[in-house]
Structure formats: structure tokens, C-alpha cells
Scaffold this motif. Structure first.
Motif, mmCIF file in Angstrom:
data_model
loop_
_atom_site.group_PDB
_atom_site.id
_atom_site.type_symbol
_atom_site.label_atom_id
_atom_site.label_comp_id
_atom_site.label_asym_id
_atom_site.label_seq_id
_atom_site.Cartn_x
_atom_site.Cartn_y
_atom_site.Cartn_z
ATOM 1 N N GLU A 134 0.859 -1.189 0.000
ATOM 2 C CA GLU A 134 0.000 0.000 0.000
ATOM 3 C C GLU A 134 0.894 1.238 0.000
ATOM 4 O O GLU A 134 1.864 1.314 0.738
ATOM 5 C CB GLU A 134 -0.919 -0.022 1.229
ATOM 6 C CG GLU A 134 -1.661 1.262 1.521
ATOM 7 C CD GLU A 134 -2.543 1.757 0.376
ATOM 8 O OE1 GLU A 134 -3.265 0.958 -0.242
ATOM 9 O OE2 GLU A 134 -2.480 2.973 0.082
ATOM 10 N N ALA A 161 2.979 0.088 -5.801
ATOM 11 C CA ALA A 161 2.738 -1.207 -6.449
ATOM 12 C C ALA A 161 3.658 -1.388 -7.658
ATOM 13 O O ALA A 161 4.088 -2.505 -7.964
ATOM 14 C CB ALA A 161 1.278 -1.284 -6.895
ATOM 15 N N GLN A 162 3.967 -0.261 -8.313
ATOM 16 C CA GLN A 162 4.709 -0.333 -9.586
ATOM 17 C C GLN A 162 6.096 -0.950 -9.451
ATOM 18 O O GLN A 162 6.660 -1.394 -10.453
ATOM 19 C CB GLN A 162 4.838 1.079 -10.196
ATOM 20 C CG GLN A 162 3.533 1.635 -10.752
ATOM 21 C CD GLN A 162 2.705 2.387 -9.735
ATOM 22 O OE1 GLN A 162 2.823 2.168 -8.524
ATOM 23 N NE2 GLN A 162 1.858 3.282 -10.204
ATOM 24 N N ASN A 178 -7.259 -4.216 -6.608
ATOM 25 C CA ASN A 178 -8.335 -3.254 -6.830
ATOM 26 C C ASN A 178 -7.658 -1.888 -6.808
ATOM 27 O O ASN A 178 -7.606 -1.229 -5.783
ATOM 28 C CB ASN A 178 -9.398 -3.370 -5.728
ATOM 29 C CG ASN A 178 -10.492 -2.327 -5.894
ATOM 30 O OD1 ASN A 178 -10.631 -1.730 -6.950
ATOM 31 N ND2 ASN A 178 -11.253 -2.102 -4.833
HETATM 32 C C1 LIG Z 1 -9.636 1.428 -4.718
HETATM 33 S S1 LIG Z 1 -8.616 1.371 -3.284
HETATM 34 C C2 LIG Z 1 -8.707 -0.360 -2.930
HETATM 35 C C3 LIG Z 1 -8.314 -0.738 -1.541
HETATM 36 C C4 LIG Z 1 -8.562 -2.226 -1.204
HETATM 37 N N1 LIG Z 1 -7.783 -3.096 -2.061
HETATM 38 C C5 LIG Z 1 -10.029 -2.560 -1.344
HETATM 39 O O1 LIG Z 1 -10.415 -3.238 -2.308
HETATM 40 O O2 LIG Z 1 -10.815 -2.139 -0.497
HETATM 41 C C6 LIG Z 1 -7.004 1.578 -3.992
HETATM 42 C C7 LIG Z 1 -5.864 1.601 -2.987
HETATM 43 O O3 LIG Z 1 -4.634 1.710 -3.710
HETATM 44 C C8 LIG Z 1 -3.764 2.597 -3.035
HETATM 45 N N2 LIG Z 1 -2.802 3.082 -4.049
HETATM 46 C C9 LIG Z 1 -2.973 4.081 -4.955
HETATM 47 N N3 LIG Z 1 -1.911 4.155 -5.764
HETATM 48 C C10 LIG Z 1 -1.057 3.183 -5.376
HETATM 49 C C11 LIG Z 1 0.214 2.751 -5.828
HETATM 50 N N4 LIG Z 1 0.825 3.345 -6.855
HETATM 51 N N5 LIG Z 1 0.827 1.727 -5.191
HETATM 52 C C12 LIG Z 1 0.220 1.114 -4.137
HETATM 53 N N6 LIG Z 1 -0.989 1.473 -3.646
HETATM 54 C C13 LIG Z 1 -1.621 2.496 -4.269
HETATM 55 C C14 LIG Z 1 -4.682 3.641 -2.446
HETATM 56 O O4 LIG Z 1 -4.072 4.340 -1.396
HETATM 57 C C15 LIG Z 1 -5.855 2.760 -2.008
HETATM 58 O O5 LIG Z 1 -5.655 2.292 -0.701
#
Ligand SMILES: C[S@@+](CC[C@H](N)C(=O)[O-])C[C@H]1O[C@@H](n2cnc3c(N)ncnc32)[C@H](O)[C@@H]1O
Length: 274
Positions: A134, A161-162, A178
Motif C-alpha cells: 500500500e 505497487a509499480q 483493486n
Molecule cells: C480502490 S482502493 C482499494 C483498496 C482495497 N484493495 C479494497 O479493495 O478495499 C485503492 C488503494 O490503492 C492505493 N494506491 C494508490 N496508488 C497506489 C500505488 N501506486 N501503489 C500502491 N498502492 C496504491 C490507495 O491508497 C488505495 O488504498
């Protein structure tokens, strides 16, 4: 009470009213229903607490922020300001990921938020090795709290994540995600989402919302073993565009999946055999 919520535009006023009463009373919803049938009325302090909760809900503060809880699969997750509230439609990602996970396999959740998907997999597939990443420190803190409260085994990391999990490249059986995918410039209609879900959790970084999802998919390709499975949620308007872009990225066996309401909401794809 439900009437006030309905007038404020709350989507499920009866159910929210019942859950807020149960929360104010400190009792399970089924227990409160039973009390109601027996003609038991809530004591005055509960009524006062409920009044404050309803007033906040009328302001469209998310129900889950008021109760501090969000159900996900069989889990009860802790949520609040700073973290995306897990949605029912995301639950199907757990089924799709578990179906592709061999016994004792390794699964990675990219963009884990509250930890919802990763923790559900850890609970439902104790044989699996589960890891998650995260970016947002506030969200990561909620995932930490959930992991500790639920006592589940999860390798939880902070970062993007990248470029997550460099030591696992080519080793992972399933990547599930997600990611943020709302097109930039498109404002969510519901105030609960627009004003309370963090924007880093919502917006996909481009006009079509697919920049971040495709970057996450590219990282998934590097992490997966040949033939490994990607499971990714998307917006209902991306049911054709995301699969097409994944085919262009070189994924095979690309299939899109409808949610329980019949809307296209998730894609699965396999990394090609070497
Ligand atoms: C749509 S939410 C989904 C959270 C969880 N997986 C769910 O389904 O409830 C997207 C999540 O991705 C995180 N996020 C955004 N960009 C990201 C990145 N580049 N790398 C990792 N996490 C990221 C956000 O902070 C957020 O917590």
C-alpha cells in the motif's frame, strides 16, 4: 429516523438506521431486531447517541466511518478517515484469486488499502503465502490495525505497487488488485465517496482512468510465474477497454467478469508461458 436519512439521499435508509441503532446501543443488529419485537425501547443515552449518529449520516458521513466497521467476506474490518471503504463488489476478486491459487501457493495484493482482499485470502486460504503493498501511509496504518486485530499472517509492505516485491519476480502464482481507476476529471456522485474516500484511492491517473491499473498490471507481469493469474477490478465502463489493453500488454486468456448486478467489474488474465 429512516425518513430523515431517505430525505438526505442516503441509498439504504432502513438498513443504515438499523445499523446505527445497533451501534449506538452496543448490540448486534439481530439482537436489536429481537428487542424491537419484544417491545423493548432503547434507554435515553442510546437515543441521544443515535441522534448524533443520524445527524452525521444526514451529512453523508459514510456509515462505515460512523460505526468504524466494514464487513468484507467473513471479516469485520476496521475503517475510518484515511482509508478506502471496502465494497461488496470487490468480494468477488477473492473468489477469482482463490480459484487460481494452487495449494500452498503465493498471492500478492497490489494496492491493499484496509487489507481487505489480502486478509480475506489469508483467512480463507491459510495454506497460501499472502503479501500486500500500500502506498498511502494512512491506509497502511488501517491495514496494520486489521492484520493485528484479526491475527492473520500477511507480509504487509509500504510503497508503490509499480515496483513492489522485487525479490518475488517470477515467483508469484496470483496477483490480485483493486487499484484506483476512476477517470481523472470524473467526480463521484455520492458524497460518501467524493468527500471521504481518499483521492489517491480513487483516481486512475489519466482521462480513461487506466494509467495506474495498467502500470499495476505491468508489475503483476513481472511478479507472476509463467501461466500465473492476474485478477483486477475495474469500473463498469472499462469492461472492454481494460481487457483490450491487457491483450496489448501480452496477457493471454483475458476474460472479463460481471458482478452480482450484471455489471462488468473485474478482469482475469494469465501471464504467457515462457
Ligand atoms: C480502490 S482502493 C482499494 C483498496 C482495497 N484493495 C479494497 O479493495 O478495499 C485503492 C488503494 O490503492 C492505493 N494506491 C494508490 N496508488 C497506489 C500505488 N501506486 N501503489 C500502491 N498502492 C496504491 C490507495 O491508497 C488505495 O488504498
Amino acid at each position: 429516523m429512516a425518513g430523515r436519512l431517505r430525505a438526505a439521499g442516503v441509498a439504504s435508509p432502513e438498513s443504515d438506521a438499523a445499523l446505527l441503532l445497533a451501534h449506538a446501543w452496543g448490540r448486534a443488529a439481530a439482537d436489536v431486531r429481537r428487542a424491537d419485537l419484544l417491545g423493548e425501547t432503547p434507554p435515553e443515552p442510546v437515543v441521544e447517541r443515535l441522534e448524533g449518529l443520524v445527524a452525521a449520516r444526514v451529512q453523508r458521513i459514510p456509515l462505515q466511518h460512523l460505526t468504524g466497521r466494514a464487513p468484507f467476506r467473513d471479516l469485520e474490518l476496521q475503517v475510518g478517515p484515511g482509508v478506502f471503504v471496502p465494497r461488496p463488489e470487490t468480494e468477488m476478486l477473492v473468489d477469482l484469486a482463490a480459484a487460481g491459487l494452487p495449494q500452498g501457493g503465493r498471492v500478492v495484493d497490489l494496492c491493499t488499502g484496509s487489507g481487505a482482499i489480502a486478509l480475506a485470502l489469508a483467512a480463507e486460504r491459510p495454506d497460501a503465502v499472502v503479501a500486500a503493498v500500500e502506498l498511502d501511509p494512512l491506509a497502511r496504518a488501517w491495514a496494520d490495525r486489521n492484520r493485528a486485530t484479526l491475527g492473520l499472517d500477511l507480509d504487509l509492505r509500504s510503497g508503490a505497487a509499480q515496483d513492489a516485491f522485487p525479490e518475488l519476480e517470477g515467483e508469484v502464482d496470483v496477483v490480485v488488485s483493486n487499484p484506483p481507476y476512476i477517470p481523472v476529471g470524473m467526480e463521484p456522485v455520492d458524497p460518501e465517496v467524493r468527500d471521504h474516500d481518499p483521492s489517491v484511492a480513487l483516481y486512475g491517473g489519466s482521462d480513461d482512468g487506466l494509467r495506474i491499473p495498467l502500470e499495476v498490471a505491468a508489475r503483476a507481469r513481472a511478479l507472476l510465474r509463467p501461466g500465473g493469474l492476474l485478477v483486477m477490478e475495474h469500473a463498469d465502463v472499462q469492461g472492454a477497454t481494460l481487457p483490450a489493453q491487457l491483450v496489448r500488454q501480452g496477457w493471454v486468456e483475458v476474460h472479463d467478469h460481471d458482478d452480482l448486478t450484471g455489471r462488468p467489474r473485474a478482469v482475469t488474465a494469465r501471464a504467457p508461458q515462457a
